[in-house]
Scaffold this active site. Structure first.
Site: not given
Ligand code: ADP
Length: 451
Positions: A116, A165, A200, A203, A208, A237, A275, A292, A338
């Site tokens: 990432k 997550g 990060e 937010i 999402h 999700k 995403e 994927r 799901r």
């Molecule tokens: P993973 O690949 O582990 O699923 P992601 O980067 O896709 O991680 O993030 C999964 C979820 O985590 C997001 O959909 C959101 O709900 C939360 N999230 C991730 N980054 C942030 C952020 N900077 N601020 C708020 N929520 C976040």
């Protein structure tokens, strides 16, 4: 076109890929672990090969066994589904070495977007907006403190190799920072063998929203609109819909163009997902790319009429994309729930075991993607998904009413499922108004969670 494809996966996604192959006139080879011998994907495929013991490490992640099964059965290509080896660059590369087409992007692209930190750098250079955060890897507590002082709290600490997550921690203030940092690093090391982390800005109450991408090996790249996956539990999700109730035509166009730009920067082909997190003011930020097919792909299929898995296979066979951006039309509304074998009354603890009666919903606009049936046993070794219930309606309201009706029809006895929880979500007035965000369940359904 391919003559024979092996599906290096199990469960509903293996069944989904076999269906696409059948429609394309392609023969299929299933792989299975010992306890999966009577599974639906094994019954549906033309041929099946046992690849090992129950534990995924010994079967669905057993690369030597999968490659030798593919060679023995003389397949032209391997579809990895999602999970297991789907984002394993080494596996993708090995397939190519053995002259088996990997149905997905190039191994280098999997590797690049799977990191990432590297993915953020790459898309940033292409002009894609990122969640404000650290420049690259955060090596020490001192560096983290410095980044945090500049960026402000709350903030997220995330694993470079993250997924599902894991390796993600929230720090509300400076007191939290050290522990959050250590925990994220430890979890990342254990889950991915890589403890690189980055930071990060957190937010607040984001949506999402992700864009489905399709690209071919000839440089054609389009998007199929967005999915709103804001309904999450612990950043995972639970319910997805398409389109998003937060979207307007202008924002869709803008985000779609940015998504295509991000994919182009990675020289991407195959099906993929960009995403984003979107804040209250409709500012959007890239978070990651998944290289994927995704669990929630059916909601996009329902509103666009495009079979994403068939497209993915045709692309892997070297065909040119025949769909142009202007051909992609959004028709109606789709929602996916799901259905997991988990107990929502007990903190969603897994509830494996043998299903008793199993009656699936039907009627207009209802689709089930599942490998379960009556007397089917949900095995404790793999994820607890029983299946996906997807509905289509002319608009969001019709889709909601249909989902409620379909959830009520769905009978799965003897194991606890997430059906009652989904019914509560569907009945929630805020959900019905489309007021959703990633911490919706925590905020709007907390008494349900505690019961
Ligand atoms: P993973 O690949 O582990 O699923 P992601 O980067 O896709 O991680 O993030 C999964 C979820 O985590 C997001 O959909 C959101 O709900 C939360 N999230 C991730 N980054 C942030 C952020 N900077 N601020 C708020 N929520 C976040």
């Amino acid at each position: 076109m391919f003559d024979k494809i092996m599906i290096a996966n199990r469960g509903e996604i293996a069944v989904r890929v076999i269906r696409a192959c059948k429609e394309l006139g392609i023969k299929t080879v299933a792989v299975y672990s010992k306890p999966d011998i009577n599974s639906l994907h094994v019954q549906m495929a033309d041929e099946a090969v046992c690849i090992g013991e129950a534990s995924a490490r010994l079967s669905y992640l057993n690369i030597p066994n999968i490659i030798s099964a593919a060679k023995n059965q003389r397949v032209d290509a391997v579809h990895p589904g999602y999970g297991f080896l789907a984002e394993n660059a080494y596996f993708a590369d090995l397939c190519e070495t053995y002259n088996i087409k990997f149905i997905g992007p190039k191994a280098e692209v999997i590797q690049l977007m799977g990191d990432k930190i590297k993915a953020r750098e790459l898309v940033k250079q292409a002009g894609v907006p990122l969640v404000p955060g650290s420049e690259g890897n955060v090596n020490s507590y001192e560096q983290a403190l410095e980044v945090a002082r500049e960026m402000g709290y709350p903030l997220m600490i995330k694993a470079a190799a993250g997924g599902g997550g894991k390796g993600m921690r929230l720090a509300q203030n400076e007191t939290d920072l050290k522990d959050a940092l250590d925990m994220a690093r430890m979890e990342a090391k254990a889950a991915f063998g890589n403890d690189e982390i980055y930071m990060e800005k957190y937010i607040e109450e984001p949506r999402h929203i992700e864009f489905q991408i399709l690209g071919d090996e000839h440089g054609n790249l389009i998007h199929l609109g967005e999915r709103d996956c804001s309904l999450q539990r612990r950043n995972q999700k639970l319910l997805e819909e398409a389109p998003s109730s937060f979207m307007n035509e202008e924002l869709r166009k803008k985000m779609g163009q940015v998504a295509v730009k991000a994919a182009r920067a990675a020289k991407y082909y195959s099906a993929g997902t960009i995403e984003f997190l979107v804040d209250k003011h409709k500012n959007f930020y890239f978070i990651e790319m998944n290289t994927r097919i995704q669990v929630e792909h059916p909601v996009t299929e329902m509103i666009t009429g495009i079979d994403i898995v068939k497209e993915q296979i045709k692309i892997a066979a070297g065909e040119k994309l025949t769909i142009k951006q202007e051909d992609v039309k959004i028709n109606g509304w789709a929602i996916e729930c799901r259905i997991n074998a988990e107990n929502p009354d007990n903190d969603f603890s897994p509830s494996p075991g043998q299903i008793g009666r199993y009656i699936i919903p039907g009627g207009p606009g209802v689709r089930i993607d599942s490998a379960a049936c009556e007397n089917y046993t949900i095995l404790p070794y793999y994820d607890s998904m029983i299946g996906k219930l997807i509905v289509w309606g002319r608009n969001r309201q019709e889709a909601i009413c249909r989902m409620k009706r379909a959830l009520q029809e769905f009978t799965i006895e003897n194991v606890a499922t997430t059906i009652p929880f989904h019914l509560k979500v569907i009945d929630n007035a805020f959900f019905q108004k489309g007021e959703i965000y990633t911490n919706f369940i925590q905020r709007r359904m907390s008494d349900n969670n505690n019961r």
